[in-house]
Design an enzyme around this catalytic site. Sequence first.
Site, PDB file in Angstrom:
ATOM      1  N   THR A 195       0.864  -1.177   0.000  1.00 45.11           N
ATOM      2  CA  THR A 195       0.000   0.000   0.000  1.00 45.11           C
ATOM      3  C   THR A 195       0.897   1.222   0.000  1.00 45.11           C
ATOM      4  O   THR A 195       1.595   1.500   0.984  1.00 45.11           O
ATOM      5  CB  THR A 195      -0.917   0.019   1.226  1.00 45.11           C
ATOM      6  OG1 THR A 195      -1.786  -1.122   1.192  1.00 45.11           O
ATOM      7  CG2 THR A 195      -1.786   1.272   1.244  1.00 45.11           C
ATOM      8  N   LYS A 232      -7.838   1.333  -2.762  1.00 42.52           N
ATOM      9  CA  LYS A 232      -7.457   0.982  -1.386  1.00 42.52           C
ATOM     10  C   LYS A 232      -7.544   2.190  -0.462  1.00 42.52           C
ATOM     11  O   LYS A 232      -8.113   2.111   0.641  1.00 42.52           O
ATOM     12  CB  LYS A 232      -6.030   0.409  -1.384  1.00 42.52           C
ATOM     13  CG  LYS A 232      -5.423   0.163  -0.006  1.00 42.52           C
ATOM     14  CD  LYS A 232      -6.070  -0.994   0.728  1.00 42.52           C
ATOM     15  CE  LYS A 232      -5.502  -1.187   2.126  1.00 42.52           C
ATOM     16  NZ  LYS A 232      -4.171  -1.777   2.158  1.00 42.52           N
ATOM     17  N   LYS A 249      -1.172   5.500   8.429  1.00 43.24           N
ATOM     18  CA  LYS A 249      -0.451   5.494   7.148  1.00 43.24           C
ATOM     19  C   LYS A 249      -1.422   5.638   5.978  1.00 43.24           C
ATOM     20  O   LYS A 249      -1.218   6.458   5.072  1.00 43.24           O
ATOM     21  CB  LYS A 249       0.348   4.199   7.004  1.00 43.24           C
ATOM     22  CG  LYS A 249       0.976   4.012   5.620  1.00 43.24           C
ATOM     23  CD  LYS A 249       1.514   2.599   5.424  1.00 43.24           C
ATOM     24  CE  LYS A 249       1.943   2.370   3.972  1.00 43.24           C
ATOM     25  NZ  LYS A 249       2.418   0.996   3.734  1.00 43.24           N
TER      26      LYS A 249
END
Length: 290
Positions: free
Chosen positions: A87, A162, A237
Amino acid sequence: MKIGFIGLGNMGGPMASNLVNAGHEVTGFDLAAPMPAGVTKAATAAEAATGADVVITMLPNGAILRSVAAEVIPAMTKTAVLCDCSTVDVDSARAVAKQATAAGLGALDGPVSGGVGGATNGTLTFMVGGSADAFETVKPLFDIMGQKAVHCGEAGAGQAAKICNNMILGVTMIATCEAFALADKLGLDRQKMFDVVSTSSGYSWTMNAYCPAPGVGPQSPADNGYKPGFAAELMLKDLRLSQQAAESADADTPMGQLAAALYTQFVETEDGKGMDFSAMLPRFEKRGRG
């Protein structure tokens, strides 16, 4: 297939194991993590990539991805596919895809949802950006490592899906925790709160499947002392990535921005680091209006 796998930590290790167990030949490289059983250890990332049909990466951030890509792309066989399952920021995903395509390779960004449990059990969801041909090449591997793979569009589309998904997740978890803390102070029983909201318009995944209140709803990290699960620092994050993307795209995301600020405070100045992201509930329990 012959597979190179770079990044064999908490997520990559079990994913590589599932590929080995399905009969694929996997050569791995990691700076620190041990090789899973059946994975051949390479001395460098480039060595792991040499001769592979597909090279899979699972790395901490975009800067490391760019560095690894610069090393492995020249070593890869023409027509092989570089599939990054990390990611990372959308710009890094697109830059690496452009570099790989220019070298005659297929390129996919395929970040995952499902956590360590999903990696271990082979039940991950892959959100994939890149060409249709590259997706079809790697799809049999997605089917081994996960339960679903969605081709979301061109390079960067997987990362976009995502971070948009996880921005929703972060915002709704905060709202769910706030609501439980308010219900407590209004004298409403938590089970009654769950019974109403889980079948009403407040229904959400954070309420129904991952309830932050211990002893309510299905088993969740709240029932295990808020051990992750999905760590608060990983949520932070992803929220930061969402806001980086929002700034780049000139998108107004005030709730995402506020969620990022709250998780920053929780992780960096409170006791949230190492806790599940649903541990926002005990945080709100301790706080008053001011």
